[in-house]
Design a protein around this motif. Structure first.
Motif, PDB file in Angstrom:
ATOM      1  N   LEU A  74       0.831  -1.214   0.000  1.00 50.78           N
ATOM      2  CA  LEU A  74       0.000   0.000   0.000  1.00 50.78           C
ATOM      3  C   LEU A  74       0.861   1.258   0.000  1.00 50.78           C
ATOM      4  N   MET A  75       1.921   1.251   0.798  1.00 55.22           N
ATOM      5  CA  MET A  75       2.780   2.432   0.888  1.00 55.22           C
ATOM      6  C   MET A  75       3.587   2.633  -0.389  1.00 55.22           C
ATOM      7  N   ALA A  76       3.969   1.556  -1.062  1.00 55.33           N
ATOM      8  CA  ALA A  76       4.668   1.696  -2.345  1.00 55.33           C
ATOM      9  C   ALA A  76       3.754   2.360  -3.362  1.00 55.33           C
ATOM     10  N   ILE A  77       2.510   1.912  -3.401  1.00 57.01           N
ATOM     11  CA  ILE A  77       1.533   2.513  -4.316  1.00 57.01           C
ATOM     12  C   ILE A  77       1.279   3.973  -3.932  1.00 57.01           C
ATOM     13  N   ALA A  78       1.159   4.228  -2.625  1.00 61.80           N
ATOM     14  CA  ALA A  78       0.930   5.606  -2.165  1.00 61.80           C
ATOM     15  C   ALA A  78       2.102   6.507  -2.521  1.00 61.80           C
ATOM     16  N   VAL A 127       4.191   6.218  -5.096  1.00 59.60           N
ATOM     17  CA  VAL A 127       4.164   6.489  -6.543  1.00 59.60           C
ATOM     18  C   VAL A 127       3.024   7.445  -6.874  1.00 59.60           C
ATOM     19  N   MET A 128       1.848   7.180  -6.322  1.00 56.15           N
ATOM     20  CA  MET A 128       0.698   8.050  -6.614  1.00 56.15           C
ATOM     21  C   MET A 128       0.867   9.420  -5.975  1.00 56.15           C
ATOM     22  N   GLY A 129       1.478   9.462  -4.802  1.00 57.04           N
ATOM     23  CA  GLY A 129       1.718  10.748  -4.149  1.00 57.04           C
ATOM     24  C   GLY A 129       2.701  11.602  -4.920  1.00 57.04           C
ATOM     25  N   ALA A 130       3.679  10.961  -5.538  1.00 58.57           N
ATOM     26  CA  ALA A 130       4.621  11.715  -6.364  1.00 58.57           C
ATOM     27  C   ALA A 130       3.925  12.276  -7.595  1.00 58.57           C
ATOM     28  N   ALA A 131       2.934  11.530  -8.098  1.00 59.33           N
ATOM     29  CA  ALA A 131       2.192  11.988  -9.278  1.00 59.33           C
ATOM     30  C   ALA A 131       1.197  13.091  -8.937  1.00 59.33           C
ATOM     31  N   ASN A 132       0.604  13.030  -7.755  1.00 58.44           N
ATOM     32  CA  ASN A 132      -0.402  14.007  -7.344  1.00 58.44           C
ATOM     33  C   ASN A 132      -0.225  14.304  -5.849  1.00 58.44           C
ATOM     34  N   PRO A 133       0.722  15.171  -5.480  1.00 58.35           N
ATOM     35  CA  PRO A 133       1.069  15.401  -4.077  1.00 58.35           C
ATOM     36  C   PRO A 133      -0.077  15.909  -3.207  1.00 58.35           C
ATOM     37  N   GLU A 134      -1.012  16.621  -3.780  1.00 58.96           N
ATOM     38  CA  GLU A 134      -2.072  17.223  -2.971  1.00 58.96           C
ATOM     39  C   GLU A 134      -2.964  16.189  -2.297  1.00 58.96           C
ATOM     40  N   ILE A 135      -3.128  15.031  -2.905  1.00 57.19           N
ATOM     41  CA  ILE A 135      -4.040  14.041  -2.348  1.00 57.19           C
ATOM     42  C   ILE A 135      -3.496  13.464  -1.041  1.00 57.19           C
ATOM     43  N   LEU A 136      -2.187  13.300  -0.923  1.00 61.19           N
ATOM     44  CA  LEU A 136      -1.624  12.739   0.299  1.00 61.19           C
ATOM     45  C   LEU A 136      -1.415  13.777   1.386  1.00 61.19           C
ATOM     46  N   THR A 137      -0.997  14.971   1.004  1.00 63.67           N
ATOM     47  CA  THR A 137      -0.674  15.981   2.004  1.00 63.67           C
ATOM     48  C   THR A 137      -1.869  16.865   2.342  1.00 63.67           C
ATOM     49  N   GLN A 138      -2.903  16.818   1.548  1.00 62.65           N
ATOM     50  CA  GLN A 138      -4.114  17.615   1.718  1.00 62.65           C
ATOM     51  C   GLN A 138      -3.808  19.114   1.766  1.00 62.65           C
ATOM     52  N   TYR A 173       6.880  10.235   3.193  1.00 62.50           N
ATOM     53  CA  TYR A 173       6.259   9.530   4.321  1.00 62.50           C
ATOM     54  C   TYR A 173       5.866   8.097   3.960  1.00 62.50           C
ATOM     55  N   PRO A 174       5.158   7.868   2.849  1.00 68.23           N
ATOM     56  CA  PRO A 174       4.869   6.470   2.493  1.00 68.23           C
ATOM     57  C   PRO A 174       6.123   5.646   2.247  1.00 68.23           C
ATOM     58  N   THR A 175       7.170   6.261   1.728  1.00 69.89           N
ATOM     59  CA  THR A 175       8.416   5.536   1.503  1.00 69.89           C
ATOM     60  C   THR A 175       9.043   5.110   2.828  1.00 69.89           C
ATOM     61  N   ALA A 176       8.980   5.965   3.832  1.00 67.58           N
ATOM     62  CA  ALA A 176       9.501   5.608   5.157  1.00 67.58           C
ATOM     63  C   ALA A 176       8.699   4.454   5.760  1.00 67.58           C
ATOM     64  N   LEU A 218       9.264  -3.349   5.196  1.00 67.53           N
ATOM     65  CA  LEU A 218      10.278  -4.287   4.704  1.00 67.53           C
ATOM     66  C   LEU A 218      11.082  -4.893   5.851  1.00 67.53           C
ATOM     67  N   VAL A 219      11.390  -4.080   6.852  1.00 65.81           N
ATOM     68  CA  VAL A 219      12.104  -4.598   8.023  1.00 65.81           C
ATOM     69  C   VAL A 219      11.290  -5.707   8.678  1.00 65.81           C
ATOM     70  N   LEU A 220       9.994  -5.488   8.834  1.00 66.00           N
ATOM     71  CA  LEU A 220       9.150  -6.506   9.470  1.00 66.00           C
ATOM     72  C   LEU A 220       8.962  -7.740   8.593  1.00 66.00           C
ATOM     73  N   ILE A 221       8.930  -7.564   7.289  1.00 64.06           N
ATOM     74  CA  ILE A 221       8.811  -8.723   6.401  1.00 64.06           C
ATOM     75  C   ILE A 221      10.007  -9.653   6.613  1.00 64.06           C
ATOM     76  N   PHE A 222      11.184  -9.093   6.731  1.00 60.18           N
ATOM     77  CA  PHE A 222      12.386  -9.914   6.868  1.00 60.18           C
ATOM     78  C   PHE A 222      12.662 -10.342   8.306  1.00 60.18           C
ATOM     79  N   MET A 223      12.311  -9.516   9.295  1.00 59.60           N
ATOM     80  CA  MET A 223      12.639  -9.813  10.689  1.00 59.60           C
ATOM     81  C   MET A 223      11.504 -10.494  11.446  1.00 59.60           C
ATOM     82  N   GLY A 224      10.276 -10.299  10.997  1.00 58.54           N
ATOM     83  CA  GLY A 224       9.142 -10.857  11.724  1.00 58.54           C
ATOM     84  C   GLY A 224       8.719  -9.954  12.877  1.00 58.54           C
TER      85      GLY A 224
END
Length: 146
Positions: free
Chosen positions: A76-80, A82-93, A105-108, A114-120
């Protein structure tokens, strides 16, 4: 454990904000409609994303199905991002957002996922407790069947 608590809390906070309109959020219908209008996707996609963010946050916070929930939230955050970079106003309001600040923020959060996917979920998670019980039960059942 700290990564799990931070990520879970943030996902729950923003999930509640989007789903229920808490703390300045739009609410599920308005947020999904804004998402659909901005990115030319069906409104249902926005609703699924909002509730998936909330549910994955709860699962991550509890440490229940941690890797699966982290995979969901990371996607979800990867999609957010990419989409946030395309249309910044929707994420930052805001109307003065740039693409980097909207995608940061979505990238962070994706990185934490990713840390949790690998570490559990860690030792203090429901996954760990259930796993210990399952591991203890296997040898006992195998001995009883012999």
């Amino acid at each position: 454990m700290i990564v799990r608590l931070v990520l879970g809390s943030l996902l729950i906070y923003f999930g509640l904000r989007d789903a229920l309109g808490y703390m300045g959020g739009l609410g599920a219908e308005a947020a999904a409609e804004a998402f659909a209008t901005s990115f030319s996707v069906p409104m249902m996609v926005g609703l699924v994303a909002i509730y998936a963010e909330l549910v994955s946050g709860v699962f991550i916070l509890l440490g229940l199905f941690t890797r699966f929930a982290a995979l969901l939230s990371g996607s979800l955050m990867a999609i957010a991002a990419v989409m946030g970079a395309a249309n910044p106003e929707i994420l930052t309001q805001t109307t003065s957002a740039d693409a980097l600040s909207a995608a940061g923020y979505p990238t962070a959060l994706m990185t934490l996922s990713l840390v949790l996917i690998f570490m559990g979920g860690g030792m203090a998670s429901v996954d760990s407790k259930v796993g210990k019980r399952l591991r203890k039960g296997r040898p006992a059942r195998a001995a009883a069947e012999s």
